[in-house]
Design a protein around this motif. Structure first.
Motif, PDB file in Angstrom:
ATOM      1  N   ASP A 132      48.924   0.092  -3.430  1.00 34.93           N
ATOM      2  CA  ASP A 132      49.446   0.816  -4.573  1.00 34.93           C
ATOM      3  C   ASP A 132      48.564   2.036  -4.832  1.00 34.93           C
ATOM      4  OD1 ASP A 132      50.025   1.771  -7.155  1.00 34.93           O
ATOM      5  OD2 ASP A 132      50.511  -0.231  -7.897  1.00 34.93           O
ATOM      6  N   PRO A 133      49.046   3.243  -4.502  1.00 32.44           N
ATOM      7  CA  PRO A 133      48.219   4.446  -4.656  1.00 32.44           C
ATOM      8  C   PRO A 133      47.655   4.635  -6.068  1.00 32.44           C
ATOM      9  CG  PRO A 133      50.178   4.953  -3.389  1.00 32.44           C
ATOM     10  CD  PRO A 133      50.351   3.549  -3.906  1.00 32.44           C
ATOM     11  N   GLU A 134      48.415   4.249  -7.075  1.00 32.80           N
ATOM     12  CA  GLU A 134      47.904   4.366  -8.444  1.00 32.80           C
ATOM     13  C   GLU A 134      46.737   3.410  -8.689  1.00 32.80           C
ATOM     14  OE1 GLU A 134      51.037   4.117 -11.336  1.00 32.80           O
ATOM     15  OE2 GLU A 134      52.207   5.679 -10.336  1.00 32.80           O
ATOM     16  N   LEU A 135      46.841   2.196  -8.148  1.00 34.70           N
ATOM     17  CA  LEU A 135      45.735   1.243  -8.293  1.00 34.70           C
ATOM     18  C   LEU A 135      44.515   1.681  -7.491  1.00 34.70           C
ATOM     19  CD1 LEU A 135      47.215  -2.380  -8.287  1.00 34.70           C
ATOM     20  CD2 LEU A 135      45.954  -1.213 -10.102  1.00 34.70           C
ATOM     21  N   VAL A 136      44.726   2.292  -6.335  1.00 32.74           N
ATOM     22  CA  VAL A 136      43.598   2.812  -5.555  1.00 32.74           C
ATOM     23  C   VAL A 136      42.815   3.807  -6.400  1.00 32.74           C
ATOM     24  CG1 VAL A 136      42.942   4.214  -3.555  1.00 32.74           C
ATOM     25  CG2 VAL A 136      44.649   2.409  -3.292  1.00 32.74           C
ATOM     26  N   GLU A 137      43.523   4.728  -7.036  1.00 34.71           N
ATOM     27  CA  GLU A 137      42.852   5.735  -7.868  1.00 34.71           C
ATOM     28  C   GLU A 137      42.202   5.103  -9.091  1.00 34.71           C
ATOM     29  OE1 GLU A 137      42.213   8.858  -6.922  1.00 34.71           O
ATOM     30  OE2 GLU A 137      43.149   8.132  -5.078  1.00 34.71           O
ATOM     31  N   ARG A 138      42.897   4.152  -9.686  1.00 33.33           N
ATOM     32  CA  ARG A 138      42.330   3.455 -10.848  1.00 33.33           C
ATOM     33  C   ARG A 138      41.046   2.733 -10.458  1.00 33.33           C
ATOM     34  NH1 ARG A 138      45.763  -0.851 -14.544  1.00 33.33           N
ATOM     35  NH2 ARG A 138      44.042  -1.495 -15.860  1.00 33.33           N
ATOM     36  N   TYR A 139      41.059   2.058  -9.318  1.00 32.10           N
ATOM     37  CA  TYR A 139      39.875   1.326  -8.846  1.00 32.10           C
ATOM     38  C   TYR A 139      38.744   2.296  -8.505  1.00 32.10           C
ATOM     39  CZ  TYR A 139      37.132  -1.998  -6.040  1.00 32.10           C
ATOM     40  OH  TYR A 139      36.118  -2.791  -5.510  1.00 32.10           O
ATOM     41  N   ARG A 140      39.063   3.431  -7.956  1.00 30.32           N
ATOM     42  CA  ARG A 140      38.039   4.436  -7.640  1.00 30.32           C
ATOM     43  C   ARG A 140      37.366   4.937  -8.918  1.00 30.32           C
ATOM     44  NH1 ARG A 140      36.802   9.013  -3.913  1.00 30.32           N
ATOM     45  NH2 ARG A 140      36.385  10.823  -5.231  1.00 30.32           N
ATOM     46  N   GLU A 141      38.168   5.245  -9.936  1.00 27.59           N
ATOM     47  CA  GLU A 141      37.654   5.859 -11.163  1.00 27.59           C
ATOM     48  C   GLU A 141      37.063   4.851 -12.150  1.00 27.59           C
ATOM     49  OE1 GLU A 141      37.376   9.104 -11.420  1.00 27.59           O
ATOM     50  OE2 GLU A 141      38.312   9.282  -9.448  1.00 27.59           O
ATOM     51  N   ASP A 142      37.612   3.650 -12.206  1.00 29.86           N
ATOM     52  CA  ASP A 142      37.157   2.644 -13.172  1.00 29.86           C
ATOM     53  C   ASP A 142      37.124   1.275 -12.507  1.00 29.86           C
ATOM     54  OD1 ASP A 142      36.523   1.135 -15.437  1.00 29.86           O
ATOM     55  OD2 ASP A 142      38.544   1.260 -16.281  1.00 29.86           O
ATOM     56  N   PRO A 143      36.150   1.055 -11.622  1.00 30.61           N
ATOM     57  CA  PRO A 143      36.141  -0.212 -10.893  1.00 30.61           C
ATOM     58  C   PRO A 143      35.970  -1.437 -11.793  1.00 30.61           C
ATOM     59  CG  PRO A 143      34.144   1.033 -10.442  1.00 30.61           C
ATOM     60  CD  PRO A 143      35.059   1.932 -11.213  1.00 30.61           C
ATOM     61  N   THR A 144      35.090  -1.376 -12.759  1.00 36.83           N
ATOM     62  CA  THR A 144      34.863  -2.539 -13.628  1.00 36.83           C
ATOM     63  C   THR A 144      36.119  -2.871 -14.417  1.00 36.83           C
ATOM     64  OG1 THR A 144      32.515  -2.003 -13.780  1.00 36.83           O
ATOM     65  CG2 THR A 144      33.399  -3.477 -15.460  1.00 36.83           C
ATOM     66  N   GLY A 145      36.740  -1.858 -15.010  1.00 37.38           N
ATOM     67  CA  GLY A 145      37.961  -2.083 -15.780  1.00 37.38           C
ATOM     68  C   GLY A 145      39.114  -2.565 -14.914  1.00 37.38           C
ATOM     69  N   THR A 146      39.215  -2.008 -13.715  1.00 37.82           N
ATOM     70  CA  THR A 146      40.297  -2.414 -12.810  1.00 37.82           C
ATOM     71  C   THR A 146      40.123  -3.861 -12.370  1.00 37.82           C
ATOM     72  OG1 THR A 146      40.521  -0.142 -12.042  1.00 37.82           O
ATOM     73  CG2 THR A 146      41.523  -1.858 -10.673  1.00 37.82           C
ATOM     74  N   VAL A 147      38.901  -4.235 -12.026  1.00 40.11           N
ATOM     75  CA  VAL A 147      38.648  -5.623 -11.614  1.00 40.11           C
ATOM     76  C   VAL A 147      38.952  -6.573 -12.765  1.00 40.11           C
ATOM     77  CG1 VAL A 147      36.869  -7.280 -10.897  1.00 40.11           C
ATOM     78  CG2 VAL A 147      36.984  -5.015  -9.823  1.00 40.11           C
ATOM     79  N   ALA A 148      38.510  -6.251 -13.965  1.00 37.71           N
ATOM     80  CA  ALA A 148      38.776  -7.114 -15.128  1.00 37.71           C
ATOM     81  C   ALA A 148      40.275  -7.221 -15.396  1.00 37.71           C
ATOM     82  CB  ALA A 148      38.048  -6.575 -16.357  1.00 37.71           C
ATOM     83  N   TRP A 149      40.984  -6.075 -15.381  1.00 34.29           N
ATOM     84  CA  TRP A 149      42.428  -6.095 -15.588  1.00 34.29           C
ATOM     85  C   TRP A 149      43.122  -6.918 -14.513  1.00 34.29           C
ATOM     86  CZ3 TRP A 149      45.942  -4.185 -12.031  1.00 34.29           C
ATOM     87  CH2 TRP A 149      47.277  -4.252 -12.420  1.00 34.29           C
ATOM     88  N   LEU A 177      40.955  -0.010   2.346  1.00 31.91           N
ATOM     89  CA  LEU A 177      40.916   0.356   0.940  1.00 31.91           C
ATOM     90  C   LEU A 177      39.835   1.396   0.667  1.00 31.91           C
ATOM     91  CD1 LEU A 177      41.693   0.171  -2.009  1.00 31.91           C
ATOM     92  CD2 LEU A 177      40.290  -1.900  -2.188  1.00 31.91           C
ATOM     93  N   PHE A 178      38.659   1.193   1.209  1.00 31.22           N
ATOM     94  CA  PHE A 178      37.571   2.114   0.926  1.00 31.22           C
ATOM     95  C   PHE A 178      37.757   3.460   1.638  1.00 31.22           C
ATOM     96  CE2 PHE A 178      35.916  -1.756  -0.786  1.00 31.22           C
ATOM     97  CZ  PHE A 178      35.204  -1.344  -1.899  1.00 31.22           C
ATOM     98  N   ILE A 179      38.456   3.488   2.760  1.00 28.87           N
ATOM     99  CA  ILE A 179      38.829   4.777   3.367  1.00 28.87           C
ATOM    100  C   ILE A 179      39.738   5.529   2.391  1.00 28.87           C
ATOM    101  CG2 ILE A 179      40.277   5.870   5.138  1.00 28.87           C
ATOM    102  CD1 ILE A 179      39.186   3.814   7.134  1.00 28.87           C
ATOM    103  N   ALA A 180      40.730   4.826   1.843  1.00 24.62           N
ATOM    104  CA  ALA A 180      41.646   5.469   0.899  1.00 24.62           C
ATOM    105  C   ALA A 180      40.907   6.022  -0.316  1.00 24.62           C
ATOM    106  CB  ALA A 180      42.722   4.475   0.450  1.00 24.62           C
ATOM    107  N   MET A 181      39.856   5.342  -0.732  1.00 25.80           N
ATOM    108  CA  MET A 181      39.131   5.787  -1.921  1.00 25.80           C
ATOM    109  C   MET A 181      38.095   6.862  -1.628  1.00 25.80           C
ATOM    110  SD  MET A 181      38.728   2.367  -4.298  1.00 25.80           S
ATOM    111  CE  MET A 181      37.186   1.947  -3.599  1.00 25.80           C
TER     112      MET A 181
END
Length: 120
Positions: A16-33, A85-89
């Motif tokens: 999910d490209p949106e989740l990739v960007e979300r995880y890149r920018e806010d990893p702690t929040g994304t993992v918790a969500w 995943l990390f290549i995408a980020m």
């Protein structure tokens, strides 16, 4: 520890490209969500079907929140899932071709055979 859950996180975020960007920018929040909202959803199943018991342990949560792919590999995350995943980020942050892939290989170079078990 749940290798299945680590791999499920990597798999679903990477698709999910949106989740990739979300995880890149806010990893702690994304993992918790993701742990709260997505971890117990059953893959490839109807909405509403879920389990109730899957949770990351503290080491898994820290490795995911820290984008610590060597730690994820040590915990049993599949290297193809972490790599894609990390290549995408992060590939975009390197000027040279295959820059991130080279860093990935270097940061995992201390592992020797047999690698950590990646079976799920």
């Amino acid at each position: 520890m749940s290798t299945y859950l680590l791999n499920k996180f990597l798999f679903t975020v990477d698709r999910d490209p949106e989740l990739v960007e979300r995880y890149r920018e806010d990893p702690t929040g994304t993992v918790a969500w993701w742990e709260t909202e997505q971890a117990n959803r059953i893959l490839n199943c109807h909405d509403g079907e879920s389990s109730t018991w899957l949770r990351f342990d503290d080491r898994e949560r820290a490795a995911l929140a820290g984008h610590d792919y060597p730690a994820l590999f040590e915990l049993g995350a599949h290297p193809f899932l972490t790599l894609t995943l990390f290549i995408a980020m992060f590939e975009r942050d390197y000027d040279e071709p295959l820059g991130f892939q080279k860093e990935y290989a270097q940061r995992l170079s201390h592992f020797s055979l047999p690698y950590p078990d990646i079976a799920t």
